[in-house]
Each structure stands twice: as structure tokens, then as C-alpha cells.
Design an enzyme around this catalytic site. Structure first.
Site, PDB file in Angstrom:
ATOM      1  N   LYS A   1     -65.937 -39.761  13.998  1.00 15.50           N
ATOM      2  CA  LYS A   1     -67.367 -40.008  13.800  1.00 15.50           C
ATOM      3  C   LYS A   1     -67.956 -40.910  14.882  1.00 15.50           C
ATOM      4  O   LYS A   1     -69.105 -40.721  15.274  1.00 15.50           O
ATOM      5  CB  LYS A   1     -67.628 -40.605  12.417  1.00 15.50           C
ATOM      6  CG  LYS A   1     -67.048 -41.992  12.187  1.00 15.50           C
ATOM      7  CD  LYS A   1     -67.306 -42.460  10.769  1.00 15.50           C
ATOM      8  CE  LYS A   1     -66.685 -43.812  10.490  1.00 15.50           C
ATOM      9  NZ  LYS A   1     -67.286 -44.911  11.240  1.00 15.50           N
ATOM     10  N   THR A   2     -67.167 -41.895  15.372  1.00 17.75           N
ATOM     11  CA  THR A   2     -67.702 -42.780  16.409  1.00 17.75           C
ATOM     12  C   THR A   2     -68.000 -42.000  17.678  1.00 17.75           C
ATOM     13  O   THR A   2     -68.989 -42.258  18.367  1.00 17.75           O
ATOM     14  CB  THR A   2     -66.717 -43.937  16.696  1.00 17.75           C
ATOM     15  OG1 THR A   2     -66.431 -44.619  15.473  1.00 17.75           O
ATOM     16  CG2 THR A   2     -67.306 -44.920  17.678  1.00 17.75           C
TER      17      THR A   2
ATOM     18  N   ASP B   1     -74.297 -45.685  10.766  1.00 15.86           N
ATOM     19  CA  ASP B   1     -72.887 -45.433  10.472  1.00 15.86           C
ATOM     20  C   ASP B   1     -72.545 -45.974   9.085  1.00 15.86           C
ATOM     21  O   ASP B   1     -73.225 -46.865   8.570  1.00 15.86           O
ATOM     22  CB  ASP B   1     -72.036 -46.129  11.544  1.00 15.86           C
ATOM     23  CG  ASP B   1     -70.572 -45.723  11.473  1.00 15.86           C
ATOM     24  OD1 ASP B   1     -70.261 -44.693  10.857  1.00 15.86           O
ATOM     25  OD2 ASP B   1     -69.734 -46.450  12.053  1.00 15.86           O
ATOM     26  N   GLU B   2     -71.491 -45.436   8.478  1.00 20.99           N
ATOM     27  CA  GLU B   2     -71.007 -45.900   7.166  1.00 20.99           C
ATOM     28  C   GLU B   2     -72.135 -45.907   6.134  1.00 20.99           C
ATOM     29  O   GLU B   2     -72.317 -46.874   5.388  1.00 20.99           O
ATOM     30  CB  GLU B   2     -70.386 -47.302   7.282  1.00 20.99           C
ATOM     31  CG  GLU B   2     -69.261 -47.418   8.303  1.00 20.99           C
ATOM     32  CD  GLU B   2     -67.962 -46.756   7.872  1.00 20.99           C
ATOM     33  OE1 GLU B   2     -67.961 -46.044   6.844  1.00 20.99           O
ATOM     34  OE2 GLU B   2     -66.944 -46.938   8.557  1.00 20.99           O
TER      35      GLU B   2
ATOM     36  N   GLN C   1     -65.026 -42.664   0.885  1.00 20.06           N
ATOM     37  CA  GLN C   1     -64.572 -43.961   1.401  1.00 20.06           C
ATOM     38  C   GLN C   1     -65.513 -45.094   0.992  1.00 20.06           C
ATOM     39  O   GLN C   1     -65.524 -46.149   1.619  1.00 20.06           O
ATOM     40  CB  GLN C   1     -64.442 -43.920   2.926  1.00 20.06           C
ATOM     41  CG  GLN C   1     -63.344 -42.982   3.413  1.00 20.06           C
ATOM     42  CD  GLN C   1     -63.084 -43.125   4.896  1.00 20.06           C
ATOM     43  OE1 GLN C   1     -62.494 -44.098   5.353  1.00 20.06           O
ATOM     44  NE2 GLN C   1     -63.527 -42.147   5.659  1.00 20.06           N
TER      45      GLN C   1
ATOM     46  N   ARG D   1     -55.007 -44.203   6.121  1.00 12.55           N
ATOM     47  CA  ARG D   1     -54.723 -45.127   7.238  1.00 12.55           C
ATOM     48  C   ARG D   1     -53.458 -44.690   7.972  1.00 12.55           C
ATOM     49  O   ARG D   1     -53.235 -45.069   9.114  1.00 12.55           O
ATOM     50  CB  ARG D   1     -54.496 -46.562   6.732  1.00 12.55           C
ATOM     51  CG  ARG D   1     -55.640 -47.244   5.998  1.00 12.55           C
ATOM     52  CD  ARG D   1     -56.961 -47.111   6.691  1.00 12.55           C
ATOM     53  NE  ARG D   1     -57.693 -45.959   6.177  1.00 12.55           N
ATOM     54  CZ  ARG D   1     -58.743 -45.409   6.774  1.00 12.55           C
ATOM     55  NH1 ARG D   1     -59.161 -45.888   7.930  1.00 12.55           N
ATOM     56  NH2 ARG D   1     -59.362 -44.372   6.251  1.00 12.55           N
TER      57      ARG D   1
END
Length: 668
Positions: free
Chosen positions: A29-30, A213-214, A244, A602
Site C-alpha cells: 500500500k505504501t 493511510d490506515e 487490521q 507479520r
């Protein structure tokens, strides 16, 4: 954009209306956000100064800005804003101070400052639980855009009514102090845009494209801030993942993703489901677990990295055995596979779980780092001493003044400070300077005025000694004058805690001496230069926490969000621990399942889950129940330790040889 997959390219190129990018864990996504910033500037002709990208942590903002800077450089990048929500709010307040009734140099109260003020307003500085409860309620009021008047009318019990009344007085004091708290950085711009069309349109004209973002972590105030900034133009890209969302306890609303579809009917949704981090088996486990949660947006992570190793589940007799098993397993795996210690992470639901693991790692001489620990400079006693020093070199520092004017007690209460703050606002001067003005006597009684003048006189004399004389001895004498050691003994829960805090202050004073001694230039040895450098040390310390030294990483599941590790352990897969008892009782298992999903995703190469058959609770050893999340995992992809060994004698012998080879390497 040749390095992007088709869905990522679609997200970057979509500018014809509002866009929601549903970005699964590890889906890049970044890259999408930074590539889109470059696309907007280079292909769409939007000035960088009119593009704003926001996220939730300084670390994420720094990474995003650095990556965008590699794609867009020089003049075309000038004016680009990449920041946290709170830094964006602070920027708005600084540009619009007059609108919000603030004057230059306004202070920002952190959590401890807010807690201290609420304690004083309650006249119960030592009622820790009550203060924390009220502070959390006040924070919730602000995050939900509830005014003090609304909070009073909505109160359903005496506790909520008290919090609502404190909220009103607390806000009044902040304004008198020319201060805002952390929640105000979002609340004030949001209500300002909502209630003032001219202000709203001015900022809508400044922000021609907004990237967030997020998005699943936004609260009510942040959601409305975004909506008001975007306006009818709809130039918005929101990136998020409802699976998330693990911060409901601090106001995050994953349902804000769904709200977007209502507020922006033309919303386009692009799903990023290809994962670039984990093996297929790890992703299958994550997908299977999270499928037990209800979904508005369905997605399924997949990978081209092969199925990978089975997911191991270690059943341990008790928590001590669990910690020892994790530590020895890491050492064995490292010897066999020639990895680095930094490749391993141990995740857990609560910080208390790290203690036994730390003990076992130390016994095996395995280096480790516990993330999320308290910075030395964030300790209350260090902040107190720093505030004294900041005020000495800058008498206009209102925040430093407010921290120490009544620490230790000088009979200068919140009522006195509110009047002092209002007077200083009218005079356009700092609160410290106002203490010495003749006109202040018209607003205070003789005792209140005398206490302030005495403090002003004492600090001016102390400042002269510190700046012109033997600085370190003058600072030590200053702390003796105020009886700071005695204050710490009265303020600490136990004598041992008090002595540790006193020791921290001495360590800090020692660091001042060392910094002065290290300066080559005599001009740099003066106390003002040293103090200004000390102010930066907290930032440097936090950056040092992000070092790349070879250590096993220990952290909570919450702290692990956004990170990845080749080999990941999740401890304590038991009912009442993961999922947590509070969530079971409140019937909020969905968030705990999302936390489990975050933990699983993770892992890059291997994932190991552990649970104890018995665990100490309240001083008594009790049998445990394995976590429901273990039952939700795909059975065919699990390898349970202690059931039946899958290894042939030849495989066991090869493993033994590998251990011996690893040991020989360690002692070469």
C-alpha cells in the site's frame, strides 16, 4: 509504474472520483500511495503544495515522505505535505490562530500534562484510577465531537456527569493557559471547518488532493476532518484494511470504511490482495481465521512465494516452560539455519508476558530488545527538571511554566493560574512575565499575587546563577531549594520507586555535565546551548530505538502492526489471554480476531504459536483453555508438537548434525 501489479496501477491512475483502496497486509500500500503522489504531480499537473498525505505515526510519515522524495525531487516536490493527522491539525491551528483564539507560541498539553491538570481540578492528585477514567472520558468526548454542554446532557450516571463538568472547566483552563491538548489538534480544526464556511473553503482551496493511510484507524473527528477537507470535489484516496482495525479502545472506527460508501456514492473500491511478504500457508491461516468475522468488503490474500513450512503449535506445561521453549527454539533454529537474531520476533497480548521470556533469553545470552518501553526523557521527573531548565533559558515557554509553577506545591492552584493566563492573554505576554506586572494585582488577591511574585523572584535569581555561575551546582541547588527529592518521596508509591526516580534525576544531571565537557568550543559549553541540545536528545533516543542491531524483537501484537519478521512467535494462545477476558465479557471478539490476524500476517517464512496448559492467575496456578483461534486455523497446515513426530530417524539424525555444526560455528 512497471513494478506495480494491475490492481496497484489501477489505484494509482484512478483520479476521476473518490477511491477506497482495500489493502490487505503486505500488499504494497505504501508503494501505491507514494507512486500516486508522483503520478498526481508529474502526470496530472497538480502542484505538490496542494497535495496532502496523512497517516498515523511519525515513523510511517517519515517513510512515506522519503519514498515519495525518491520519485519526486527538486522544485516539483516543493510544498508537499506528508504528515500525521495531528501534525496536520497543528499546522492548521498555527495558520489560523486568530480564528481559534490562540496566540503565538501556544502550548500543547501531552497526556501527562492533561492528567496533572485534571488531578488539580479534582483536588485529588493521588486518585490515579479516577483521574485516568475522567481523562479517558474527556478524550472520548473530544474524539466524538461532543461539546461540554452535550456531555452534561448525555450523562447517564454520577461518574459521567462529573467527567462532563470537569471537561468544561478543563477546557476553560486550557484556553486561559493559551494551550491545547493532543485531542484538540483534531477537534478544533474539525469543528472550525464544520461551523465556518469561509474557513472550510479556504482550506479546501489549499488541498486539491488528499491521500489517507490506515483509514480503518480513524475516529469520528478524523473522519469528519477528511470529509470536510475533501468537500464536493471528491479528490480523495483512502487506503485501509478493516481486518487490521485493532484500536477501538482509542476511538478507531473500522465502520468508517463503510461510511465512505454512504458519503461518497461515486466511490470506487480497488482491492489489493496479492501479498509480497508471507508464504501461502501463512496467508491461508490468516484468511481462514479472519473469515470468522462478519465482512462488508470481502478479500482473500494470496502469494507467489510458495506454500512454505507448516505452522507450528507448541503446547507447554506452564508459562515458565513456554518462555523457555520459545528461547531455546530461537537458538536452535538460528544454529541450524544460520540466521541472525534480528530475524526473530516474539509477540504477545500483554506486556507482562515478556518478563519470563526476557529471563530465558538472558540465561541463553541471546540479545533482545523490548519495543514500546518508556523513553528516559518521558519520565515525569525528567520532564519536571527539563521544564525548570527550559523556563530558565526561555521565560516565554508557557508550557514549561505551567508544568513547574506548582511542582512541588507552592499554593498556586488552577484558579490562580486561570486568572493569570487570562491576564497574560490580554497583555500579549508570557505567563511568567505577567507574574511581575503591577496590573496583575487587580485580578488576584494578596496571597495569590504574593505566591506568584515570590516564585518569579526566586526563578530569576536562580536563572542568573545557572547562566552566569557554576551551572551544574546551581541546578543542583535549585532542586534542593524546591525540596524536589522530598517531593518525589511523597509522590511515589514505594520508597524503592522514589529512590529510582531520584537516581534518574542524578543520571540526567550527569548527562548535562558530560555534554558540557564534550564541547570543544567554549561558547558551546554554556548552559543554554547544552539545554537546547538536551531537548533534542529525546528525539535522538527514539530514533535510536529504530536501530538495526542484531537482537530478537519482543513486542505486543498492537505494537507489531506495520512490521514484518522472517520468523514470528505468538505466545499465550489461550482463552482469557488471546482472546482477552475483557473482550470475551464485552462480546467484542471480532477485534481480538483482527489482532490475531495482524499477528499471523507479520510472519514472512515461519510462524510458531504457543500456549501453556497451566498458568498462574492471582497467585494460584490454574488450568487453561486453548484459544478458540487455534481451532479456527486450517488443520492440514498445522504441526502440533508432542502429538506424533513426523520426522524419520534419518531426519532426526540430520537435525542433530546441524545443531552440532551450528554450535561449532558459534565457538570458532
Amino acid at each position: 509504474m512497471t513494478d506495480l501489479n494491475p490492481r496497484q496501477r489501477e489505484a494509482v491512475r484512478h483520479i476521476s472520483g473518490p477511491l477506497l483502496v482495500l489493502a490487505g497486509a503486505g500488499s504494497g500500500k505504501t508503494s501505491v500511495i507514494t507512486q500516486k503522489i508522483a503520478y498526481l504531480i508529474q502526470e496530472c499537473g497538480i502542484s505538490a503544495a496542494k497535495i496532502v498525505a496523512v497517516t498515523f505515526t511519525n515513523k510511517a510519515a517519515r517513510e512515506m515522505k522519503a519514498r515519495a522524495g525518491k520519485l519526486v525531487q527538486g522544485a516539483e516536490a516543493r510544498g508537499l505535505t506528508v504528515s500525521t493527522f495531528h501534525n496536520l491539525g497543528l499546522n492548521i491551528l498555527r495558520r489560523e490562530m486568530a480564528h481559534f483564539g490562540l496566540k503565538s507560541g501556544f502550548s500543547i498539553f501531552d497526556a501527562e500534562d492533561s492528567r496533572s491538570l485534571i488531578g488539580e481540578l479534582l483536588h485529588q492528585e493521588n486518585a490515579s484510577d479516577k483521574i485516568d477514567l475522567i481523562r479517558n472520558l474527556v478524550s472520548s468526548f473530544k474524539n466524538d465531537l461532543i461539546s461540554p454542554e452535550e456531555a452534561v446532557s448525555r450523562a447517564e450516571n454520577e461518574g459521567e456527569l462529573l467527567a462532563a463538568k470537569i471537561y468544561e472547566v478543563y477546557n476553560r483552563h486550557l484556553r486561559a493557559y493559551n494551550a491545547v491538548d493532543f485531542d484538540d489538534l483534531i477537534l478544533l480544526p474539525t469543528t472550525g471547518f464544520r461551523d465556518n464556511r469561509e474557513l472550510r473553503e479556504r482550506w479546501q482551496n489549499r488541498v486539491h488532493y488528499l491521500l489517507v493511510d490506515e483509514y480503518q484507524d480513524t475516529n469520528s473527528a478524523q473522519y469528519l476532518l477528511v470529509k470536510l477537507l475533501v468537500g464536493s470535489r471528491g479528490a480523495l484516496t483512502a487506503v485501509g484494511d478493516d481486518d487490521q482495525s485493532i484500536y477501538a479502545w482509542r476511538g478507531a472506527r473500522p465502520e468508517n470504511l463503510v461510511e465512505l460508501t454512504k458519503d461518497f456514492p461515486a466511490l470506487t473500491v480497488v482491492k489489493l490482495e496479492q501479498n509480497y511478504r508471507s508464504t501461502g500457508r501463512i496467508l491461508k491461516a490468516a484468511n481462514t481465521v479472519i473469515a470468522n468475522n462478519p465482512h462488508v468488503f470481502e478479500k482473500k490474500l494470496w502469494s507467489q512465494m510458495g506454500m512454505g513450512d507448516p505452522i507450528r503449535i507448541l503446547s507447554c506445561p506452564n508459562e515458565d516452560g513456554e518462555a523457555e521453549r520459545v528461547a531455546t527454539d530461537i537458538l536452535n533454529h538460528k544454529m541450524v539455519h544460520r540466521t541472525e537474531f534480528r530475524d526473530y520476533a516474539v509477540l504477545y497480548r500483554g506486556n507482562f508476558q515478556s518478563r519470563l521470556v526476557e529471563t530465558k533469553l538472558r540465561e541463553l545470552q541471546i540479545p533482545y530488545k523490548v519495543s514500546g518501553g518508556q523513553s528516559f526523557f518521558s519520565r515525569a521527573e525528567i520532564k519536571d527538571v527539563m521544564a525548570y531548565l527550559r523556563l530558565i533559558i526561555n521565560p516565554d515557554d508557557d508550557n514549561a511554566f505551567l508544568r513547574i509553577v506548582n511542582t512541588p506545591k507552592r499554593e498556586i492552584g488552577p484558579s490562580t493560574l486561570e486568572k493569570l493566563g487570562s491576564y497574560a492573554q490580554q497583555r500579549g505576554c508570557s505567563m511568567f512575565a505577567a507574574c511581575d506586572e503591577m496590573g496583575l494585582g487587580l485580578h488576584l488577591n494578596e496571597r495569590q499575587l504574593g505566591n506568584l511574585q515570590e516564585f518569579h523572584r526566586w526563578l530569576m535569581e536562580t536563572a542568573r546563577e545557572v547562566v552566569e555561575g557554576d551551572s551544574l551546582n546551581a541546578i543542583r541547588q535549585m532542586l534542593i531549594d524546591v525540596g524536589y527529592d522530598d517531593y518525589l518521596r511523597d509522590d511515589s508509591g514505594t520508597p524503592a520507586v522514589a529512590e529510582k526516580r531520584i537516581e534518574n534525576v542524578q543520571t540526567f544531571l550527569g548527562s548535562i555535565q558530560k555534554m558540557a565537557d564534550k564541547q570543544d568550543d567554549e561558547d558551546d559549553k554554556n548552559i543554554e546551548t547544552v539545554i537546547r541540545k538536551l531537548v533534542l536528545m529525546d528525539i535522538l533516543e527514539q530514533q535510536a530505538e529504530e536501530d538495526d542491531s542484531d537482537r530478537v524483537q519482543l513486542m505486543t501484537l498492537h505494537a507489531a502492526k506495520g512490521l514484518e519478521f522472517p520468523h514470528t512467535y505468538i505466545m499465550g494462545l489461550e482463552e482469557d489471554l488471546l482472546p482477552h477476558r475483557n473482550s470475551i465479557e464485552a462480546e467484542t471478539i471480532e477485534e481480538e480476531r483482527r489482532l490475531m490476524y495482524v499477528g499471523i500476517t507479520r510472519a514472512r517464512k515461519t510462524l510458531t504459536l504457543t500456549h501453556a496448559l497451566r498458568r498462574k492467575q492471582g497467585g494460584e496456578v490454574m488450568p487453561t483453555t486453548p484459544s478458540r483461534f487455534l481451532e479456527e486455523l486450517p488443520a492440514d497446515d498445522l504441526e502440533w508438537e508432542g502429538r506424533t513426530s513426523n520426522k524419520t530417524p534419518e531426519q532426526k539424525q540430520a537435525l542433530g548434525h546441524a545443531h552440532l555444526a551450528g554450535l561449532r560455528d558459534m565457538f570458532k
